[in-house]
Structures are given as structure tokens and as C-alpha cells.
Design a protein around this motif. Structure first.
Motif, PDB file in Angstrom:
ATOM      1  N   ARG A  17      40.513  27.684  35.791  1.00 41.04           N
ATOM      2  CA  ARG A  17      40.156  27.974  37.175  1.00 41.04           C
ATOM      3  C   ARG A  17      41.266  27.535  38.128  1.00 41.04           C
ATOM      4  NH1 ARG A  17      34.962  25.996  35.885  1.00 41.04           N
ATOM      5  NH2 ARG A  17      35.167  24.258  37.347  1.00 41.04           N
ATOM      6  N   ARG A  18      41.865  26.391  37.855  1.00 46.30           N
ATOM      7  CA  ARG A  18      43.000  25.961  38.684  1.00 46.30           C
ATOM      8  C   ARG A  18      44.172  26.926  38.524  1.00 46.30           C
ATOM      9  NH1 ARG A  18      41.503  20.479  37.213  1.00 46.30           N
ATOM     10  NH2 ARG A  18      42.987  20.525  35.480  1.00 46.30           N
ATOM     11  N   THR A  21      43.424  30.104  40.505  1.00 48.78           N
ATOM     12  CA  THR A  21      43.609  29.914  41.947  1.00 48.78           C
ATOM     13  C   THR A  21      45.084  29.942  42.322  1.00 48.78           C
ATOM     14  OG1 THR A  21      41.586  28.582  42.056  1.00 48.78           O
ATOM     15  CG2 THR A  21      43.156  28.362  43.879  1.00 48.78           C
ATOM     16  N   HIS A  24      46.407  33.532  41.978  1.00 50.60           N
ATOM     17  CA  HIS A  24      45.966  34.385  43.083  1.00 50.60           C
ATOM     18  C   HIS A  24      46.818  34.127  44.321  1.00 50.60           C
ATOM     19  CE1 HIS A  24      41.679  34.473  41.151  1.00 50.60           C
ATOM     20  NE2 HIS A  24      42.556  35.193  40.479  1.00 50.60           N
ATOM     21  N   LEU A  25      47.116  32.865  44.570  1.00 51.82           N
ATOM     22  CA  LEU A  25      47.950  32.516  45.724  1.00 51.82           C
ATOM     23  C   LEU A  25      49.356  33.086  45.570  1.00 51.82           C
ATOM     24  CD1 LEU A  25      48.336  30.974  48.377  1.00 51.82           C
ATOM     25  CD2 LEU A  25      48.910  28.938  47.018  1.00 51.82           C
ATOM     26  N   GLU A 276      37.736  35.756  35.531  1.00 46.68           N
ATOM     27  CA  GLU A 276      37.083  36.505  36.603  1.00 46.68           C
ATOM     28  C   GLU A 276      37.534  37.960  36.538  1.00 46.68           C
ATOM     29  OE1 GLU A 276      36.766  32.772  39.739  1.00 46.68           O
ATOM     30  OE2 GLU A 276      38.387  34.241  39.975  1.00 46.68           O
ATOM     31  N   ALA A 372      33.212  35.638  43.718  1.00 49.68           N
ATOM     32  CA  ALA A 372      34.554  35.105  43.505  1.00 49.68           C
ATOM     33  C   ALA A 372      35.567  35.967  44.254  1.00 49.68           C
ATOM     34  CB  ALA A 372      34.876  35.074  42.017  1.00 49.68           C
ATOM     35  N   SER A 373      36.627  35.334  44.725  1.00 51.03           N
ATOM     36  CA  SER A 373      37.648  36.081  45.465  1.00 51.03           C
ATOM     37  C   SER A 373      38.261  37.180  44.610  1.00 51.03           C
ATOM     38  CB  SER A 373      38.739  35.128  45.951  1.00 51.03           C
ATOM     39  OG  SER A 373      39.342  34.448  44.856  1.00 51.03           O
TER      40      SER A 373
END
Length: 697
Positions: A17-18, A21, A24-25, A276, A372-373
Motif C-alpha cells: 500500500r505504501r 501510494t 501513484h504520486l 487496487e 480508492a483513488s
């Protein structure tokens, strides 16, 4: 292994998950930087540098398009490096193997195949292939098969029953292969699966969803269940299906593109999304309990097409599964999963019409709480898959309007705003060429990287694509074909978006599963308008500005020749010719895996007794009994309908089956009393001519 609680799900696997994230950034920053630079270039290229409303509109559409193709570029690049360096740190297959999935015990699993007016022979040939492959693993006892029919055509329904009975009889599969035909088709495919979950879901821990043309290796099915068993956090694991088994020219080109470029893009999707990810509605395994608890789909407020039943339910179900805390993975490196591609361009476009409406409905789900994004981005991506065509067309129209303004309207040196200095129009053709080149690189570099990846990794070997020369020529030809078809798809997708937004609902139809060809009249009917528009567009642009015409030429030329392109790409003969030349070859064609080889063996021609299903159902005692057994018990019917059926029975027995319409036959096939009466009656016919008409002579 029992499903985890919400608390356990929240605590599970913070590492991926980290990583997700952070990725995605990174992706957002890359897109922002790249699109900003391209937008600045476009501003400088335009003569008034974005100071007119027309130029502002051009810049806005360009930025939207550039950002859209940039997503594909970075996805491909991520997939390229993932496969090149075998970077499988977060691959679900690797994670599960580390947990001992190879030796995990299996749990009860249902394999579901929803069908709707499909070719029953193809459906059960694929199912039989998968059944035998699974049987060869020695793990068949853990699986049950369910054919969930929403077929509305009575004759096709009988064909399904006969194929099911034949398969069960030949394989001894009664009690393991089940057939159920719904009479009320609520919510289409998603409703069919939901109905299964209500009736039988409690008996199974997992379900594997098939499409009507799906075939999967038994070892893959076993491995999917083992992965779910050792990964209790996983709600859905999606396999990447390989398209194969088609021979028309269009289909072979699509198969080739899927096989050459698909693995890299799928690996890229996994890189950016991790747990995701997408769910494509078939060839995937689902944990039933959380699916039932969290993925029920309610009707959208309002009337179709943007309201009512959700058509593209798979994306929504993946988003709901993740919202509840469960992981959704794409097992990009898991093989043994197959499907088929539409045989012609028009068949592909008919499928896209339905997908377009379903994806546009996702606009209404963007504000759903807790998503979720990555899945919000997935909804946007699905919408852009079709609206990007309209934006592209709008960009071309606006650019043409800009050319018309420059040619017909006197130059304006002062804007409407107060200014001390005139505005001098400036042209930068060298900047325009640089922007075009960079855009082309985003579009075509992924194809080059896929080709390079095959040469470097040799997995699968290049010889299975026909050899180095055939592979290279095929990539070049596929790129040309994709460029020719892109403007045609642009017009159709624009039409689909506009008609959906204007309230026209798509009909629920079955897909074409066999190789078919497009005739000239059909092609003219569907593409003739585009040809006329393109000719007028090209002539007008050439009159306004001959130099701009050459920028537009690749698009208008493709549209002008859309009719012959659609016809010739559908030709099976040309597909066979390219196969003989080893062009557009794929490993599954040169060295077919056991499952595809078995599928082709099972697709033997129908025997003569099944040539006329209605006659065969009435005359043959075994078939008649099977069909009656599959019908529901007799219920009361209106007197008018009963009298009509009596008249049809008399007509059939005195005048013969050829005097009945298809609707007449359908009504008789769905009535138990008529089936019994006709079966007894035909065997009592004494007229030789009438007896021969029923096939008894």
C-alpha cells in the motif's frame, strides 16, 4: 481459509500500500510535468499564443488528449522495465508462492459461465476443454461448473440443453456440470451471477467467472484457488487472457497486437495499481462471501442510458471490493487463460457501443464515498477510453476552424482588451514538428519497446512469432493498420458518446463468436457517411490551406477508404494468406497449447440430427424428454394463448413444420403440453410426404 475481518484487512500488507501510494504520486508528477511542457509548446505554436477563444479551446483539447496518451506511455514504460528486469517484488504470484501456494489445499470452487443467445456448440466445446484439462490435474473434485443461461431464443435454449446433456453423458459429469436457464433476465450478466450467489453461493468459497468464449488450463485454475487460499486478503485475482483461435485478417492482427504488446501493458497496470487493480469481468477468481456482502449493484437513479442497470459492472465490483478492504490483483505473469477477439471491425464496434454506455455510467459513481483513488482514476480512464475520441475529433475540428479563420478573416492586430502594442501572429513550424514527433513517440514507442523486449528476453522465443523478420514486418504492418483504423474508431466512438448522452439506450445483444465477414452493402451502410464527410472535409481544407491538408491527410485518407478497409480486413482468405506467410503469428497459433488444440477438436461440425433443432426436439424421444424435463411445471395460461397453441399444434401436424414461423416454433418449444402432443402426433402420421417433412421417412 476464512475471510478476514475489517480490522485484519486494515492491518494487512502495509508494504504494497505504501508502494502504491508512492507510485501513484510519481505517476501524477510525471503526467503533470509532461503535459505542462507539451501545453506550453502548443501555446507557442499557435499564431496568437492562446489569446483567442478558439486557441484556448484548441489548447484545452490538446492537453486532455496529451495527458490521456501519456498515461498509456508511462504504463507501457513501467511494464517494459518490470519485464526486462523481472522486477516481481509485489507480484501476487510471487507473494503467494512465498506463502506456500504450490502445496496449498483447495477449497470448493464454482466455475460460472453466463451465456446469452450464444452458439451453444462453442460454449460447451470451451467448457468441455476446461473440464478435461482440470480433470487431468487430479483436482476436479474441488470444482463444479455452472452454465447460467439468459438465452431468450427458444431454439438456442434447446441447443444449450442438448449440448449440456451430451457433455454430461459423455464425461460422466451429471452432478458436476450444471445448467440453469433464467426466465426473468434481471440485471443481465451481473444479475445472473447474483442469482447464483443467492441460490448456491454458500456451498462454495470461490467462483471463477468465464465468458462464453473463455478457455482456461486446469493447472491455472488450481493455482488460482491455491493463491486465494494463502492470500486471505485477496478478494479478486484477475488473469490476463490471451486472445487466440481466430483466422480473419482483422482478428489475427488484433491477436498479434494483444500477444506482443499486451504483456507489457498488463505488467505496467500491475506496477501502478498493485492491489487496487482492474477486474475485467471474466477469467478471474472471486471470493464469494465478501462479493455477496459488498458488491451488490443497485440501479442508478434515473432512466437509461445513464441511469438504470449498471452495464460495465466489473469495474464497479472491483471498486466496491477494494472499498470494503479486500485486494484486487492482476496476476500479469499467470498464463493458461484464453479468450477470442471479435472477427471484424464492425463486430468490435458493436461491442464498444455497449461498453461505451457502461463506462459513461461510471461518471455518476465518481463521488461514491470510500473508493480508492486508483479506482476513481480507473473510472476516469474508462470514460476517457471513449470520450477521448470525441475530444480528438473536436481538436481536429477546432484546428480546421483555426485554419479557416486565418484564411478567411483579416488579421486582428489588437485584441478586445486594452493594449498599447499590436499582437503579431507568429508561426513556429519547427516547434510544431517537435511536438508532433514527441506525440508520435508516446504513441508508437511502446510498440517498439514490446518488439525489443521479445528480442532481448526471448520469452516466448521469437521463432514462435514467425521469426525475426516476420515479427518485425508484422509490428510495422500492425502499426500502419492501427493508424488507419484509429480515425474510423474515432468517428464511431464519438457517435456512441453523443447518442448515449442524448438518451439512446444500447440493446443487449450476443457477441459474434465465430469468424464472419463484412459484405460490401453492410460496410457502405456503416461507413458510407464517414467517407462522404472525409471527402468534403479534405476538399475544404485543401481549398483553405494546402499545407494544412497534408497534416490532416492520414486521418481523412483512412476515413475515405473506410469501406474497403472494413471489408478486406474481415476476410478469412486474407487471414489465411498472412498465416501462410507467417505474418501476425503468435505462439498459441504456431505451437497451440493443449487447451486450444483440444478446443478445435471439440468444435467438430454439428451432426445432421441437430441441423433442425425444432424437428429434432419434437421427433427424437431422448431430446424431447430432456427438453420437457428442463422446462418449468405447467402453469395456468390465458385462454387465448391456450387456443393459439392448440391451433399451432394442429397446423404443425396437418401442414408440416415448414408452415410454422420462427415465433410459432418458439412458442411451441416452451409449452409442455404442445411438446407431448406433437411428439405423439408425429409418430402417428401416415402421410409419406408429411412424414418425410418431419424427417421420419
Amino acid at each position: 481459509m476464512a475471510p478476514l475481518s475489517r480490522k485484519q484487512l486494515r492491518a494487512a500488507n502495509p508494504h504494497w500500500r505504501r508502494a502504491a501510494t508512492l507510485r501513484h504520486l510519481v505517476l501524477f508528477v510525471l503526467l503533470a510535468i509532461q503535459t505542462t511542457i507539451a501545453g506550453e509548446y502548443m501555446i507557442q505554436i499557435l499564431p496568437y499564443h492562446g489569446q483567442t477563444w478558439l486557441e484556448i479551446a484548441i489548447i484545452a483539447t490538446f492537453i486532455a488528449l496529451f495527458a490521456w496518451i501519456s498515461v498509456g506511455f508511462w504504463t507501457a514504460l513501467a511494464g517494459f522495465f518490470t519485464l526486462l528486469f523481472n522486477a516481481r517484488w509485489h507480484a501476487i504470484t510471487r507473494i503467494c508462492k512465498a506463502r506456500g501456494s504450490d502445496s496449498a489445499a483447495l477449497a470448493p470452487t464454482a466455475i460460472l459461465m453466463p451465456v446469452y443467445n450464444e452458439d451453444a456448440r462453442r460454449v460447451f466445446a470451451g467448457l468441455r476443454t476446461t473440464y478435461l484439462s482440470l480433470q487431468a490435474t487430479g483436482q476436479l473434485d474441488h470444482f463444479h461448473f455452472f452454465v447460467l443461461s439468459d438465452t431468450t431464443d427458444a431454439v438456442r435454449g434447446v441447443e444449450e440443453e442438448l449440448e449440456w446433456a451430451a457433455m454430461c453423458r459423455e464425461l460422466g459429469a451429471f452432478g458436476r456440470v450444471h445448467y440453469r436457464r433464467r426466465r426473468t433476465h434481471i440485471k443481465r450478466k451481473s444479475g445472473n451471477i447474483a442469482d447464483f450467489c443467492r441460490r448456491w453461493g454458500s456451498q462454495f468459497r470461490y467462483m471463477i467467472i468465464f465468458d462464453a468464449d473463455s478457455v482456461m488450463a486446469g493447472t491455472t485454475l488450481v493455482r488460482m484457488v491455491q493463491m486465494m487460499e494463502v492470500r486471505p486478503e485477496a478478494g479478486i485475482i484477475q488473469t490476463p487472457p490471451v486472445t487466440a483461435n481466430r483466422i480473419s485478417l482483422f482478428a489475427r492482427i488484433q491477436q498479434f497486437a494483444n500477444r506482443v504488446y499486451g504483456p507489457m501493458f498488463t505488467a505496467g497496470i500491475h506496477f501502478w495499481q498493485l492491489g487496487e487493480a482492474y477486474y475485467w469481468g471474466h477469467n478471474a477468481i472471486i471470493r464469494i462471501k465478501p462479493f455477496v456482502e459488498h458488491c451488490a449493484l443497485s440501479r442508478l437513479p434515473g432512466e437509461p442510458p445513464l441511469g438504470g442497470e449498471i452495464l460495465s459492472h466489473d469495474f464497479v465490483e472491483a471498486a466496491l471490493m477494494r472499498r470494503a478492504g479486500w485486494e484486487v490483483w492482476v496476476a500479469y505473469d499467470l498464463g493458461g487463460s484464453y479468450e477470442e477477439t471479435p472477427p471484424t471491425l464492425l463486430d468490435e464496434l458493436k461491442r464498444d457501443r455497449r461498453w461505451c454506455q457502461g463506462n459513461l455510467q461510471h461518471l455518476r459513481l465518481m463521488g461514491m464515498k470510500g473508493l480508492a483513488s486508483a479506482h476513481r482514476a480507473m473510472f476516469i480512464n474508462g470514460v476517457m477510453a471513449y470520450t477521448s475520441a470525441m475530444i480528438w475529433l473536436l481538436f481536429l475540428v477546432l484546428s480546421t476552424a483555426e485554419v479557416a479563420v486565418q484564411a478567411l478573416v483579416p488579421t486582428q492586430y489588437f485584441s478586445s482588451k486594452p493594449s498599447l502594442f499590436p499582437i503579431w501572429p507568429e508561426w513556429h513550424p519547427d516547434w510544431a514538428l517537435a511536438l508532433v514527433a514527441s506525440t508520435a513517440a508516446l504513441l508508437f514507442l511502446p510498440k517498439l519497446l514490446s518488439w525489443l523486449l521479445l528480442l532481448v528476453k526471448r520469452n516466448p522465443p521469437v521463432r514462435l512469432f514467425g521469426g525475426f523478420f516476420a515479427l518485425s514486418v508484422s509490428v510495422v504492418f500492425e502499426t500502419v493498420v492501427a493508424s488507419l483504423l484509429a480515425p474510423i474508431r474515432m468517428l464511431f466512438h464519438t457517435k456512441f458518446v453523443l447518442t448515449t448522452l442524448l438518451g439512446r439506450q444500447v440493446k443487449w445483444g450476443s457477441q459474434v463468436r465465430e469468424d464472419a465477414e463484412t459484405d460490401w452493402l453492410t460496410a457502405i451502410r456503416y461507413h458510407g457517411g464517414a467517407t462522404i464527410i472525409a471527402i468534403a472535409w479534405a476538399a475544404g481544407v485543401y481549398w483553405l490551406n494546402p499545407s494544412f491538408f497534408w497534416w490532416l491527410a492520414p486521418i481523412v485518407i483512412a476515413l475515405v477508404f473506410s469501406v474497403p478497409l472494413s471489408v478486406y480486413f474481415s476476410r478469412v482468405r486474407l487471414g489465411r494468406l498472412t498465416r501462410h506467410l507467417k505474418l501476425f503469428s503468435i505462439p498459441e497459433e504456431i505451437v497451440p497449447p493443449p487447451e486450444l488444440a483440444a478446443l478445435n477438436e471439440h468444435l467438430a461440425p454439428l451432426d445432421a440430427r441437430q441441423a433442425d433443432v425444432f424437428r429434432h426436439t419434437i421427433v427424437d424421444p431422448h431430446t424431447n424428454a430432456i427438453h420437457i424435463a428442463m422446462l418449468r411445471l405447467k402453469t395456468s395460461m390465458p385462454p387465448e394463448k391456450a387456443k393459439r397453441l392448440q391451433r399451432l399444434r394442429t397446423k404443425a401436424l396437418t401442414l408440416g413444420p415448414n408452415k410454422l414461423t420462427e415465433l410459432d416454433k418458439s412458442d411451441l418449444l416452451q409449452d409442455i403440453d404442445s411438446l407431448n402432443a406433437l411428439h405423439r402426433g408425429v409418430w402417428q402420421i401416415r402421410d409419406p410426404g408429411l412424414s418425410a417433412e418431419w424427417g421420419l421417412a
